[in-house]
Scaffold this motif. Structure first.
Motif, PDB file in Angstrom:
ATOM      1  N   ALA A 192     -12.047   1.226   2.599  1.00 60.31           N
ATOM      2  CA  ALA A 192     -11.715   0.116   1.698  1.00 60.31           C
ATOM      3  C   ALA A 192     -12.209  -1.214   2.264  1.00 60.31           C
ATOM      4  N   GLU A 193     -12.008  -1.420   3.550  1.00 59.58           N
ATOM      5  CA  GLU A 193     -12.481  -2.660   4.188  1.00 59.58           C
ATOM      6  C   GLU A 193     -13.995  -2.780   4.098  1.00 59.58           C
ATOM      7  N   MET A 194     -14.703  -1.690   4.366  1.00 61.91           N
ATOM      8  CA  MET A 194     -16.168  -1.733   4.339  1.00 61.91           C
ATOM      9  C   MET A 194     -16.691  -1.939   2.919  1.00 61.91           C
ATOM     10  N   PHE A 205     -20.602   4.935   5.624  1.00 62.05           N
ATOM     11  CA  PHE A 205     -20.562   3.470   5.620  1.00 62.05           C
ATOM     12  C   PHE A 205     -20.423   2.925   7.039  1.00 62.05           C
ATOM     13  N   ALA A 206     -19.682   3.629   7.894  1.00 62.83           N
ATOM     14  CA  ALA A 206     -19.517   3.166   9.272  1.00 62.83           C
ATOM     15  C   ALA A 206     -20.822   3.232  10.048  1.00 62.83           C
ATOM     16  N   ALA A 207     -21.758   4.083   9.611  1.00 66.42           N
ATOM     17  CA  ALA A 207     -23.030   4.242  10.323  1.00 66.42           C
ATOM     18  C   ALA A 207     -24.090   3.250   9.864  1.00 66.42           C
ATOM     19  N   LEU A 208     -23.778   2.404   8.890  1.00 70.95           N
ATOM     20  CA  LEU A 208     -24.778   1.479   8.355  1.00 70.95           C
ATOM     21  C   LEU A 208     -24.759   0.148   9.098  1.00 70.95           C
ATOM     22  N   GLY A 212      -4.693   6.538  -1.999  1.00 69.91           N
ATOM     23  CA  GLY A 212      -4.251   5.152  -1.961  1.00 69.91           C
ATOM     24  C   GLY A 212      -5.410   4.183  -2.030  1.00 69.91           C
ATOM     25  N   LEU A 213      -6.631   4.720  -2.258  1.00 74.18           N
ATOM     26  CA  LEU A 213      -7.834   3.880  -2.188  1.00 74.18           C
ATOM     27  C   LEU A 213      -7.862   2.816  -3.281  1.00 74.18           C
ATOM     28  N   GLN A 214      -7.452   3.179  -4.497  1.00 80.42           N
ATOM     29  CA  GLN A 214      -7.477   2.182  -5.572  1.00 80.42           C
ATOM     30  C   GLN A 214      -6.616   0.974  -5.224  1.00 80.42           C
ATOM     31  N   ASP A 215      -5.412   1.227  -4.715  1.00 78.90           N
ATOM     32  CA  ASP A 215      -4.522   0.123  -4.353  1.00 78.90           C
ATOM     33  C   ASP A 215      -5.156  -0.748  -3.276  1.00 78.90           C
ATOM     34  N   LEU A 216      -5.805  -0.127  -2.308  1.00 78.05           N
ATOM     35  CA  LEU A 216      -6.426  -0.885  -1.220  1.00 78.05           C
ATOM     36  C   LEU A 216      -7.613  -1.701  -1.729  1.00 78.05           C
TER      37      LEU A 216
END
Length: 611
Positions: A142-144, A310-313, A605-609
């Motif tokens: 979610a942060e990324m 996403f963490a690898a980008l 919980g991704l939508q909420d985040l």
């Protein structure tokens, strides 16, 4: 599956076994819980010396939820076991714990201690129970996503806009393909969702050309572009589609050369980021050497894999995600593309950064207004079972039909399906002796799709019955295992042979020897000795899950005899939209109606985040 009654619990409970332990045992025996679910609960409770069996039951149910594709277990749902597990599996019993003290027991457990970052479970503010790794993945992803969605990357807007007008031949703001291109050239994150035939691939190739041209015009090097997809088969399809689309681009050879002609699986792409330090045992991650990443079939990417990607980008890299949010979600936990698109739906004003990054392509160039497949697909998408059934009966739409049966007859007693199989598979078998490549292309003219794997109307049963039918008609010889004409589907990625999970081949004879033949992404025929084949199975009938991303002329969709948790609106939609010319559904109206009315909803919980 029969209901669990109090006397059954009592029958399992001895002097030293509590009612909850007996309930767990009954659920295991009835296959509501798997051996893994029960073992995970026992193992974690033993690890933390957790003696409250209510906590163990919650862990087992969480494990069951994850196996079904959910990321978490909303604990308030425990108050409704008949909805959680299905009324046919479990009714309210004397052994089922009360919700309030059950929640209190989980909160108090050392297994989900909020002060201990090493605790294996997390109970969030919404009373959703997670395995810690899924909890961490959701928050990190979610942060990324939010960070990339907020970043604008375009510098020469007027120049790029003029070039897009040339590429698309339109400056109409209602042109959604053009809107998607404008978005993707401006922002570090863009999500383009659309059904089959909406032009996702042709749009994105023009986007890549515009991005390359802008970089070169600015005096910079061409961006490093990577094409990826979740499965080997999807990667090959993406590679082929991009290769074909870029040939007709009105651009310079330098620009065309900068658009890659190869695609890889996400797993293989991520393997580049792991470098072994020879002086230590640890493995050190390294960022991917890419400036723009295109992710196709994003609906099939699970939560953990998307977070790893996403963490690898590198921070500056752009990401373009393509997919159809209405198709089946990933087999593993999560529904990332669906969650992202849902954020835009809830933000009607489009004010949030993430909502501005999403375009839904709606016009299908494959299915016109006169197309029954298009009409039927739209009714299924909307969950309108009655309109779907009316479309199947409407003589104006001869390309879709329902062959009603009770779902219990074998193939040879179902004349309609047997006739379709013979008509659909005879062309590739006729072409086999002359041209294996032509036979493989002819094989893509027809496919039998199933909801389930097991059962007479599942993949295993129908593959067996179709082979018997073709054998009786003397179209194939079943006296040998790898018979001439056997279609095979690879079931595991194999880098040695460059064959991928989902690849389709056929067994043919050459110079008296039998070989397996496959078509590469470039259309070239590949021959492989039967002894070198990776794990595989017959492919007369495929599951709808395995068919995702493919296209055939005619589809026969075989429904099971009874409704099930697997048979959903998304599954029916995915099956319908594999066909380009005709769809025939075999099953009962009631089972089809039930499927269309049952939408897959995954607990995350991704939508909420993201909001």
């Amino acid at each position: 599956m029969s209901a669990v009654a109090p006397h059954e619990i009592a029958a399992h409970a001895g002097r030293d076994v509590s009612a909850l332990a007996a309930l767990m045992r009954v659920l295991r025996e009835q296959r509501v819980l798997s051996a893994l679910d029960v073992q995970l609960a026992r193992g974690l409770c033993s690890l933390a010396a957790e003696g409250d069996e209510r906590v163990g039951l919650a862990i087992a149910l969480l494990s069951r939820h994850i196996a079904a594709g959910h990321v978490c277990l909303p604990l308030p749902e425990l108050a409704r076991p008949e909805q959680l597990l299905g009324a046919e599996a479990l009714q309210l019993t004397e052994a089922w714990p009360e919700l309030a003290p059950w929640l209190a027991a989980v909160r108090a457990s050392p297994l989900c201690d909020p002060r201990d970052p090493a605790s294996p479970l997390v109970l969030d503010r919404g009373e959703r129970l997670y395995l810690r790794r899924h909890y961490a993945c959701e928050r990190t992803l979610a942060e990324m996503l939010r960070a990339r969605a907020s970043r604008v990357v375009l510098t020469q807007e007027a120049r790029v806009s003029a070039r897009l007008q040339e590429l698309f031949g339109s400056s109409d703001p209602s042109d959604l393909q053009r809107s998607a291109a404008e978005l993707a050239t401006r922002r570090a994150l863009s999500v383009i969702s659309g059904g089959p035939g909406t032009g996702k691939t042709s749009t994105v190739v023009k986007i890549l050309a515009a991005v390359v041209e802008e970089a070169l015009a600015s005096g910079a090097a061409a961006p490093r572009i990577a094409l990826t997809a979740p499965t080997g088969k999807a990667a090959v399809r993406l590679q082929s589609a991009v290769l074909n689309a870029k040939q007709s681009l009105p651009c310079t050879p330098e620009v065309r050369a900068a658009i890659p002609e190869t695609a890889s699986t996400i797993h293989r792409l991520l393997a580049q980021t792991m470098l072994r330090d020879r002086s230590e045992v640890s493995i050190q991650p390294e960022l991917l050497p890419v400036d723009l990443l295109l992710v196709d079939e994003a609906s099939m990417v699970n939560l953990e894999l998307m977070a790893q990607l996403f963490a690898a980008l590198p921070e500056h890299a752009r990401v373009i995600m393509l997919g159809d949010r209405d198709q089946l979600a990933s087999v593993e936990a999560g529904a990332v593309l669906g969650d992202i698109c849902a954020v835009a739906e809830h933000d009607a004003s489009g004010k949030s950064d993430l909502a501005r990054c999403i375009v839904q392509l709606r016009h299908s160039y494959r299915y016109g207004a006169e197309s029954g497949i298009g009409q039927l697909a739209r009714a299924v998408q909307a969950g309108d079972a009655e309109r779907a059934l009316e479309t199947l009966e409407d003589p104006r739409y001869p390309d879709v039909s329902l062959r009603e049966d009770d779902g219990r007859k074998p193939l040879d007693a179902t004349a309609a399906l047997a006739g379709e199989v013979l008509a659909g598979y005879r062309p590739y078998l006729d072409a086999l002796t002359k041209d294996p490549a032509g036979a493989l292309r002819a094989f893509d003219g027809y496919r039998v799709l199933c909801a389930h794997r097991q059962g007479e109307r599942g993949v295993v049963g129908l593959n067996r019955e179709i082979a018997r039918l073709l054998g009786r008609e003397r179209l194939i010889d079943l006296t040998v295992g790898h018979f001439i004409g056997r279609p095979i589907m690879i079931t595991e990625n194999d880098y040695r042979t460059q064959l991928w999970n989902g690849d389709i081949g056929v067994v043919a004879r050459e110079a008296g020897e039998r070989y397996a033949y496959f078509l590469g992404a470039d259309g070239a025929l590949r021959r492989l000795g039967l002894g070198r084949l990776p794990p595989h199975e017959s492919a007369f009938a495929l599951s709808v899950h395995k068919s995702q991303g493919s296209e055939v002329d005619v589809v026969s969709l075989v429904l099971p005899s009874e409704p099930s948790r697997i048979l959903s609106r998304e599954l029916v939609y995915t099956a319908l939209t594999r066909a380009k010319k005709r769809v025939v559904i075999h099953g009962s109206r009631d089972v089809l109606r039930s499927a269309i009315m049952q939408a897959v909803s995954r607990n995350t919980g991704l939508q909420d985040l993201l909001r």
